[in-house]
Enzyme design. Structure first.
Site, short mmCIF file in Angstrom:
data_model
loop_
_atom_site.label_atom_id
_atom_site.label_comp_id
_atom_site.label_asym_id
_atom_site.label_seq_id
_atom_site.Cartn_x
_atom_site.Cartn_y
_atom_site.Cartn_z
N ASP A 77 0.94 49.84 23.85
CA ASP A 77 0.46 48.75 24.85
C ASP A 77 -0.65 48.72 25.46
OD1 ASP A 77 3.32 48.51 24.50
OD2 ASP A 77 3.79 48.77 26.66
N ASP A 120 3.96 45.03 24.05
CA ASP A 120 4.86 44.33 25.25
C ASP A 120 4.63 43.06 24.78
OD1 ASP A 120 6.51 45.49 27.17
OD2 ASP A 120 5.15 44.62 28.76
N HIS A 128 7.05 39.66 26.04
CA HIS A 128 8.09 39.27 27.13
C HIS A 128 8.02 37.54 26.71
CE1 HIS A 128 8.72 42.99 28.75
NE2 HIS A 128 7.54 43.14 29.47
N HIS A 148 3.52 39.23 32.89
CA HIS A 148 2.53 40.12 31.95
C HIS A 148 2.99 39.98 30.65
CE1 HIS A 148 5.50 43.19 32.70
NE2 HIS A 148 5.11 43.49 31.51
N LYS A 159 8.29 44.49 21.79
CA LYS A 159 9.34 45.15 22.58
C LYS A 159 9.35 44.27 23.99
CE LYS A 159 6.62 48.82 24.40
NZ LYS A 159 6.57 48.42 25.79
N CYS A 185 5.41 53.13 29.75
CA CYS A 185 5.74 52.96 28.35
C CYS A 185 5.54 54.26 27.79
CB CYS A 185 5.13 51.93 28.04
SG CYS A 185 6.00 50.50 28.57
C1 VGL Z 1 4.65 48.60 30.94
C2 VGL Z 1 5.34 48.00 32.90
C3 VGL Z 1 5.81 46.86 32.50
C4 VGL Z 1 3.69 49.78 30.36
C5 VGL Z 1 5.32 47.59 30.46
O1 VGL Z 1 3.22 49.44 28.98
O2 VGL Z 1 3.88 50.88 30.44
N1 VGL Z 1 4.72 48.74 32.09
N2 VGL Z 1 5.83 46.58 31.23
ZN ZN Z 2 6.45 44.69 30.13
#
Ligand code: VGL
Ligand code: ZN
Length: 213
Positions: free
Chosen positions: A13, A51, A53, A86, A111, A156
């Protein structure tokens, strides 16, 4: 320590929303980029997570009227921290940091796409049962050890390392290649979790800088 054919670098990420001025900026997030870029030639196998979404994802505070970011709620699969919106699919915030070298990675795994389940780990969604398929991919490549780097250390990276270990891979977290969000002592709790689960915290200098590409 010299990585070989059976080792994977898992880059987690490193996206604009987790870096400076991002929607969920991780303090010092940008600093992991040069460290990770320098590590890449040392690894034959590299996978990157993203990440990714949909709008109105269930992990967003904005999807739960009256709830603030960084508060928690009970989801059918357990406690869930609520985040600012995000890494929305196709947005600039979801893109990788412009300086992250993504060329050597054979696999980019997205993901967090199920609107109802968050997914911190590269291996399983937060229900702990829905697989991303990564374990099978790594087994086919005969990967034995997984080296984790990226953002955020306490979410993550923590969940990905925990699952990598649970899936039978000897697991390392490269601490200077990670940064934490650190809410409610989550960074220190992560270090405790890693130690308890036999996951080794190392620094990038321990990895031989010799290129194997
Ligand atoms: C993450 C919070 C929400 C991360 C991803 O990459 O750690 N944290 N989505
Ligand atoms: Zn996230």
């Amino acid at each position: 320590m010299k990585p070989d054919e059976n080792d994977l670098l898992l880059i987690i990420d490193v996206q604009n929303d987790f870096c400076s001025d991002g929607a969920l900026a991780v303090p010092g997030g940008d600093d992991v980029v040069p460290v990770i870029n320098k590590l890449q030639p040392c690894f034959r196998h590299i996978a990157i997570t993203q990440d990714w979404h949909p709008e109105h994802h269930g992990s967003f505070a904005s999807s739960h009227p009256g709830k603030d970011p960084f508060s928690t709620i009970e989801m059918p699969y357990g406690e869930q921290t609520l985040w600012p919106d995000h890494c929305i699919q196709g947005s600039g915030g979801a893109e990788f940091h412009a300086e992250l070298n993504t060329d050597p990675a054979a696999l980019i795994i997205r993901k967090g796409m199920n609107p109802a389940i968050d997914s911190y780990s590269a291996f399983f969604e937060n229900d702990r049962t829905t697989s991303t398929g990564l374990s099978g991919y790594l087994r086919k490549l005969d990967i034995k050890r997984v080296f984790c780097a990226g953002l955020a250390y306490d979410f993550c990276v923590r969940f990905s390392a925990g699952d990598a270990s649970r899936e039978g891979f000897k697991t390392f977290v490269i601490s200077d290649a990670c940064r934490a969000i650190d809410i409610d002592n989550s960074a220190a709790l992560t270090t405790e979790f890693l130690e308890k689960n036999n996951i080794e915290l190392i620094t990038s200098e321990l990895i031989s800088p010799e290129s194997i590409r």
